[in-house]
Scaffold this motif. Structure first.
Motif, PDB file in Angstrom:
ATOM      1  N   GLU A   1       0.852  -1.178   0.000  1.00 36.48           N
ATOM      2  CA  GLU A   1       0.000   0.000   0.000  1.00 36.48           C
ATOM      3  C   GLU A   1       0.890   1.230   0.000  1.00 36.48           C
ATOM      4  N   VAL A   2       0.744   2.038  -1.032  1.00 37.01           N
ATOM      5  CA  VAL A   2       1.556   3.244  -1.187  1.00 37.01           C
ATOM      6  C   VAL A   2       0.660   4.460  -1.005  1.00 37.01           C
ATOM      7  N   ALA A   3       0.906   5.203   0.065  1.00 37.51           N
ATOM      8  CA  ALA A   3       0.176   6.449   0.312  1.00 37.51           C
ATOM      9  C   ALA A   3       1.038   7.588  -0.205  1.00 37.51           C
ATOM     10  N   CYS A   4       0.492   8.337  -1.147  1.00 36.75           N
ATOM     11  CA  CYS A   4       1.290   9.422  -1.713  1.00 36.75           C
ATOM     12  C   CYS A   4       0.374  10.496  -2.282  1.00 36.75           C
ATOM     13  N   PRO A   5       0.904  11.716  -2.366  1.00 31.85           N
ATOM     14  CA  PRO A   5       0.122  12.785  -3.000  1.00 31.85           C
ATOM     15  C   PRO A   5      -0.023  12.501  -4.493  1.00 31.85           C
TER      16      PRO A   5
ATOM     17  N   ARG B   1       2.852  -8.103   3.387  1.00 34.41           N
ATOM     18  CA  ARG B   1       2.254  -6.768   3.356  1.00 34.41           C
ATOM     19  C   ARG B   1       3.299  -5.715   3.689  1.00 34.41           C
ATOM     20  N   VAL B   2       3.329  -4.675   2.871  1.00 36.61           N
ATOM     21  CA  VAL B   2       4.282  -3.579   3.064  1.00 36.61           C
ATOM     22  C   VAL B   2       3.528  -2.265   2.936  1.00 36.61           C
ATOM     23  N   GLY B   3       3.719  -1.375   3.899  1.00 36.04           N
ATOM     24  CA  GLY B   3       3.150  -0.035   3.836  1.00 36.04           C
ATOM     25  C   GLY B   3       4.221   0.961   3.454  1.00 36.04           C
ATOM     26  N   VAL B   4       3.964   1.741   2.412  1.00 36.14           N
ATOM     27  CA  VAL B   4       4.915   2.748   1.942  1.00 36.14           C
ATOM     28  C   VAL B   4       4.243   4.107   2.024  1.00 36.14           C
ATOM     29  N   ARG B   5       4.939   5.089   2.561  1.00 35.98           N
ATOM     30  CA  ARG B   5       4.425   6.454   2.580  1.00 35.98           C
ATOM     31  C   ARG B   5       5.424   7.325   1.841  1.00 35.98           C
ATOM     32  N   VAL B   6       4.941   7.956   0.781  1.00 38.16           N
ATOM     33  CA  VAL B   6       5.743   8.926   0.045  1.00 38.16           C
ATOM     34  C   VAL B   6       5.378  10.273   0.638  1.00 38.16           C
ATOM     35  N   THR B   7       6.351  10.904   1.254  1.00 34.89           N
ATOM     36  CA  THR B   7       6.062  12.103   2.032  1.00 34.89           C
ATOM     37  C   THR B   7       6.981  13.247   1.651  1.00 34.89           C
ATOM     38  N   GLY B   8       6.572  14.434   2.042  1.00 38.16           N
ATOM     39  CA  GLY B   8       7.403  15.603   1.834  1.00 38.16           C
ATOM     40  C   GLY B   8       8.189  15.919   3.082  1.00 38.16           C
TER      41      GLY B   8
ATOM     42  N   ASP C   1       2.669   3.974  11.144  1.00 36.35           N
ATOM     43  CA  ASP C   1       3.961   3.303  11.137  1.00 36.35           C
ATOM     44  C   ASP C   1       4.207   2.593   9.814  1.00 36.35           C
ATOM     45  N   PRO C   2       4.476   3.336   8.759  1.00 39.84           N
ATOM     46  CA  PRO C   2       4.741   2.668   7.488  1.00 39.84           C
ATOM     47  C   PRO C   2       6.064   1.909   7.554  1.00 39.84           C
ATOM     48  N   ASP C   3       6.185   0.890   6.719  1.00 35.18           N
ATOM     49  CA  ASP C   3       7.425   0.116   6.655  1.00 35.18           C
ATOM     50  C   ASP C   3       8.518   0.887   5.927  1.00 35.18           C
ATOM     51  N   ILE C   4       8.100   1.740   5.001  1.00 33.41           N
ATOM     52  CA  ILE C   4       9.052   2.523   4.196  1.00 33.41           C
ATOM     53  C   ILE C   4       8.546   3.956   4.115  1.00 33.41           C
ATOM     54  N   VAL C   5       9.449   4.902   4.320  1.00 36.35           N
ATOM     55  CA  VAL C   5       9.133   6.319   4.113  1.00 36.35           C
ATOM     56  C   VAL C   5      10.103   6.845   3.070  1.00 36.35           C
ATOM     57  N   LEU C   6       9.555   7.345   1.974  1.00 39.32           N
ATOM     58  CA  LEU C   6      10.345   7.909   0.882  1.00 39.32           C
ATOM     59  C   LEU C   6      10.087   9.407   0.842  1.00 39.32           C
ATOM     60  N   ASP C   7      11.118  10.191   1.095  1.00 40.93           N
ATOM     61  CA  ASP C   7      11.008  11.646   1.206  1.00 40.93           C
ATOM     62  C   ASP C   7      11.419  12.313  -0.091  1.00 40.93           C
ATOM     63  N   TYR C   8      10.465  13.021  -0.705  1.00 39.78           N
ATOM     64  CA  TYR C   8      10.731  13.731  -1.959  1.00 39.78           C
ATOM     65  C   TYR C   8      11.071  15.195  -1.735  1.00 39.78           C
ATOM     66  N   GLU C   9      11.014  15.682  -0.516  1.00 41.86           N
ATOM     67  CA  GLU C   9      11.267  17.098  -0.258  1.00 41.86           C
ATOM     68  C   GLU C   9      12.703  17.391   0.134  1.00 41.86           C
ATOM     69  N   ASP C  10      13.516  16.374   0.301  1.00 44.92           N
ATOM     70  CA  ASP C  10      14.915  16.585   0.672  1.00 44.92           C
ATOM     71  C   ASP C  10      15.613  17.347  -0.448  1.00 44.92           C
TER      72      ASP C  10
ATOM     73  N   GLY D   1      17.323  15.412  -3.156  1.00 45.61           N
ATOM     74  CA  GLY D   1      16.529  14.516  -3.985  1.00 45.61           C
ATOM     75  C   GLY D   1      15.840  13.446  -3.163  1.00 45.61           C
ATOM     76  N   PRO D   2      15.092  12.580  -3.813  1.00 43.98           N
ATOM     77  CA  PRO D   2      14.355  11.538  -3.093  1.00 43.98           C
ATOM     78  C   PRO D   2      15.282  10.682  -2.235  1.00 43.98           C
ATOM     79  N   MET D   3      14.896  10.509  -0.979  1.00 41.88           N
ATOM     80  CA  MET D   3      15.715   9.726  -0.051  1.00 41.88           C
ATOM     81  C   MET D   3      14.833   8.782   0.748  1.00 41.88           C
ATOM     82  N   ILE D   4      15.377   7.619   1.063  1.00 38.16           N
ATOM     83  CA  ILE D   4      14.680   6.685   1.940  1.00 38.16           C
ATOM     84  C   ILE D   4      14.916   7.155   3.372  1.00 38.16           C
ATOM     85  N   ARG D   5      13.853   7.599   4.042  1.00 35.60           N
ATOM     86  CA  ARG D   5      13.942   8.067   5.425  1.00 35.60           C
ATOM     87  C   ARG D   5      13.826   6.932   6.426  1.00 35.60           C
ATOM     88  N   HIS D   6      13.081   5.887   6.028  1.00 41.26           N
ATOM     89  CA  HIS D   6      12.889   4.764   6.939  1.00 41.26           C
ATOM     90  C   HIS D   6      12.695   3.497   6.122  1.00 41.26           C
TER      91      HIS D   6
END
Length: 136
Positions: A33-37, A92-99, A107-116, A119-124
């Motif tokens: 599940e990918v939560a993203c804007p 099951r994997v939860g991914v949050r694409v966040t700013g 508590d997503p399993d992966i946090v991908l930060d596009y606001e760094d 550039g895009p970085m894996i935060r968690h």
């Protein structure tokens, strides 16, 4: 003109994520599940392509599009199995694409930060996705 270095960083981050998911999901089906804007929805397709390139047959759909399934706004689901029919269970994997940091919500399993600024970085990346650990 797109920033080619940002594209390269995104692809490297998604390759790392796909490698971790594939390693942790051996002999299992997938539900990611990918939560993203909406401005970042392409990342879902790129992740599905990366998983497919690693032998996982995947499809993307909006959360809640299956009968009887509760949906979440802004969540896209990648589902699939391995290239064979030997999958047991579902990983099951939860991914949050966040700013901004701190907007992870849950508590997503992966946090991908596009606001760094770099550039895009894996935060968690959850420990159960670490190389060699195959427990979900």
């Amino acid at each position: 003109m797109p920033d080619l270095s940002a594209i390269a960083r995104e692809r490297a981050a998604l390759a790392t994520i796909a490698d971790a998911i594939v390693a942790a999901s051996v002999d299992k089906g997938l539900r990611i599940e990918v939560a993203c804007p909406t401005s970042r929805l392409a990342v879902v397709d790129h992740l599905a392509q990366a998983l497919h390139a690693r032998g996982r047959v995947c499809r993307c759909r909006a959360a809640g599009s299956e009968p009887g399934e509760a949906g979440s706004p802004g969540v896209v689901v990648i589902t699939g199995g391995s290239a064979s029919d030997t999958d047991r269970g579902v990983f099951r994997v939860g991914v949050r694409v966040t700013g901004a940091p701190g907007q992870d919500g849950g508590d997503p399993d992966i946090v991908l930060d596009y606001e760094d600024p770099n550039g895009p970085m894996i935060r968690h990346l959850a420990s159960h996705l670490s190389a060699g650990d195959r427990h979900a």
